[in-house]
Write an enzyme that holds these catalytic residues in place. Sequence first.
Site, PDB file in Angstrom:
ATOM      1  N   LYS A 150      10.772 -21.445  22.888  1.00  0.00           N
ATOM      2  CA  LYS A 150      11.419 -22.455  23.733  1.00  0.00           C
ATOM      3  C   LYS A 150      12.853 -22.699  23.243  1.00  0.00           C
ATOM      4  CE  LYS A 150       8.209 -23.642  26.672  1.00  0.00           C
ATOM      5  NZ  LYS A 150       8.378 -23.180  28.056  1.00  0.00           N
ATOM      6  N   TYR A 196       5.614 -20.915  19.577  1.00  0.00           N
ATOM      7  CA  TYR A 196       5.879 -21.549  20.882  1.00  0.00           C
ATOM      8  C   TYR A 196       7.205 -22.309  20.848  1.00  0.00           C
ATOM      9  CZ  TYR A 196       5.352 -24.691  24.881  1.00  0.00           C
ATOM     10  OH  TYR A 196       5.559 -25.392  26.051  1.00  0.00           O
TER      11      TYR A 196
HETATM   12  N1  LIG Z   1       1.884 -28.307  29.865  1.00  0.00           N
HETATM   13  C1  LIG Z   1       2.492 -29.119  29.011  1.00  0.00           C
HETATM   14  O1  LIG Z   1       1.927 -30.129  28.537  1.00  0.00           O
HETATM   15  C2  LIG Z   1       3.929 -28.856  28.634  1.00  0.00           C
HETATM   16  C3  LIG Z   1       4.538 -29.642  27.653  1.00  0.00           C
HETATM   17  C4  LIG Z   1       5.879 -29.422  27.361  1.00  0.00           C
HETATM   18  C5  LIG Z   1       6.599 -28.445  28.019  1.00  0.00           C
HETATM   19  N2  LIG Z   1       5.960 -27.650  28.933  1.00  0.00           N
HETATM   20  C6  LIG Z   1       6.751 -26.632  29.624  1.00  0.00           C
HETATM   21  O2  LIG Z   1       7.154 -27.158  30.880  1.00  0.00           O
HETATM   22  C7  LIG Z   1       7.261 -26.089  31.843  1.00  0.00           C
HETATM   23  C8  LIG Z   1       6.449 -26.466  33.083  1.00  0.00           C
HETATM   24  O3  LIG Z   1       5.110 -26.692  32.662  1.00  0.00           O
HETATM   25  P1  LIG Z   1       3.916 -26.845  33.712  1.00  0.00           P
HETATM   26  O4  LIG Z   1       2.792 -27.472  32.986  1.00  0.00           O
HETATM   27  O5  LIG Z   1       4.429 -27.437  34.987  1.00  0.00           O
HETATM   28  O6  LIG Z   1       3.570 -25.318  33.959  1.00  0.00           O
HETATM   29  P2  LIG Z   1       2.274 -24.739  34.718  1.00  0.00           P
HETATM   30  O7  LIG Z   1       1.621 -25.783  35.524  1.00  0.00           O
HETATM   31  O8  LIG Z   1       1.468 -23.999  33.710  1.00  0.00           O
HETATM   32  O9  LIG Z   1       2.963 -23.698  35.736  1.00  0.00           O
HETATM   33  C9  LIG Z   1       3.574 -22.578  35.236  1.00  0.00           C
HETATM   34  C10 LIG Z   1       4.159 -21.741  36.346  1.00  0.00           C
HETATM   35  O10 LIG Z   1       4.513 -20.466  35.769  1.00  0.00           O
HETATM   36  C11 LIG Z   1       3.884 -19.439  36.547  1.00  0.00           C
HETATM   37  N3  LIG Z   1       3.488 -18.290  35.769  1.00  0.00           N
HETATM   38  C12 LIG Z   1       2.686 -18.248  34.680  1.00  0.00           C
HETATM   39  N4  LIG Z   1       2.507 -16.973  34.280  1.00  0.00           N
HETATM   40  C13 LIG Z   1       3.204 -16.196  35.135  1.00  0.00           C
HETATM   41  C14 LIG Z   1       3.428 -14.805  35.249  1.00  0.00           C
HETATM   42  N5  LIG Z   1       2.877 -13.926  34.405  1.00  0.00           N
HETATM   43  N6  LIG Z   1       4.210 -14.338  36.242  1.00  0.00           N
HETATM   44  C15 LIG Z   1       4.788 -15.215  37.109  1.00  0.00           C
HETATM   45  N7  LIG Z   1       4.613 -16.555  37.056  1.00  0.00           N
HETATM   46  C16 LIG Z   1       3.834 -17.035  36.083  1.00  0.00           C
HETATM   47  C17 LIG Z   1       2.655 -20.105  37.138  1.00  0.00           C
HETATM   48  O11 LIG Z   1       2.196 -19.318  38.204  1.00  0.00           O
HETATM   49  P3  LIG Z   1       0.599 -19.242  38.535  1.00  0.00           P
HETATM   50  O12 LIG Z   1       0.295 -20.578  39.182  1.00  0.00           O
HETATM   51  O13 LIG Z   1       0.493 -18.090  39.440  1.00  0.00           O
HETATM   52  O14 LIG Z   1      -0.114 -19.080  37.236  1.00  0.00           O
HETATM   53  C18 LIG Z   1       3.201 -21.466  37.502  1.00  0.00           C
HETATM   54  O15 LIG Z   1       3.942 -21.399  38.695  1.00  0.00           O
HETATM   55  C19 LIG Z   1       6.771 -24.836  31.142  1.00  0.00           C
HETATM   56  O16 LIG Z   1       7.876 -24.113  30.652  1.00  0.00           O
HETATM   57  C20 LIG Z   1       5.970 -25.368  29.973  1.00  0.00           C
HETATM   58  O17 LIG Z   1       5.963 -24.476  28.880  1.00  0.00           O
HETATM   59  C21 LIG Z   1       4.649 -27.848  29.264  1.00  0.00           C
END
Ligand SMILES: NC(=O)c1ccc[n+]([C@@H]2O[C@H](COP(=O)([O-])OP(=O)(O)OC[C@H]3O[C@@H](n4cnc5c(N)ncnc54)[C@H](OP(=O)(O)O)[C@@H]3O)[C@@H](O)[C@H]2O)c1
Length: 220
Positions: free
Chosen positions: A132, A128
Amino acid sequence: MMPDKLKSALVIGATGLVGRALLMKIAKAPGYGRIVALSRRPIEDCPGNVDNIVLDFDHLADHAAVFNVDCFFSCLGTTRKQAGSIEAQRVVDYDYQRHAAELARAAGVKHLLLVSSSGADAKSASAYMKMKGELELAVHALNFDKLSILQPSLLVGKREHHRLGESLGESALNWLNALGILKRYRPIAGSQVADALLYLVENQTGASEVYRLDEIFTLT
Ligand SMILES: NC(=O)c1ccc[n+]([C@@H]2O[C@H](COP(=O)([O-])OP(=O)(O)OC[C@H]3O[C@@H](n4cnc5c(N)ncnc54)[C@H](OP(=O)(O)O)[C@@H]3O)[C@@H](O)[C@H]2O)c1
């Protein structure tokens, strides 16, 4: 007072925690004109001034013309569990976002803002963190006039689907933070990351900047 020129913006990931918060804020912000959100399913309660294009991200290039905006916000991502495998996660977290950044560069986008992750490192043993870190390097190599890379840790806020692992992580981090341990990994609200993204559009002076968690907390 209205700004001289309204900005245009494109958001991917706008059904997610950070992306949705961001889209709602941009839709209300006075400085934006054309706002486009690309998603694989319709955005619930999408603001009237947002053009929501529903598409298959395997065919992003069919929509190359909509990448012609001032600012491109890349907030896409998934989890290994949701995607089904680490390879499938990489398609979303790396391939789609890299391809979108390439289309944005080709269309003349001046400012790319990417939500990455704390610990991102192309040399990491963690698949992961490696994906990134590789994405950060890939977007950096595209030489946008401005590049903002944000590295939050655990993101918290109301999600459509409960994520047990993240809830447990949040509880553990809050507990450790209260003891003064692991403060540099403390959780941050998705809406605060969205605020930071909007702040950077107006206030980033350097061409290419990486913002670690502590810095993101100050970007308002
Ligand atoms: N979650 C954490 O704690 C965390 C920590 C550090 C960094 N991050 C990073 O920060 C960023 C934002 O995180 P977040 O938690 O806001 O993300 P999230 O809530 O999981 O949302 C992810 C987005 O990506 C879309 N997506 C996922 N799979 C897809 C696919 N196959 N085709 C098209 N769209 C797709 C989702 O669409 P759907 O709604 O249709 O699924 C959603 O719009 C990400 O890059 C994540 O890796 C996250």
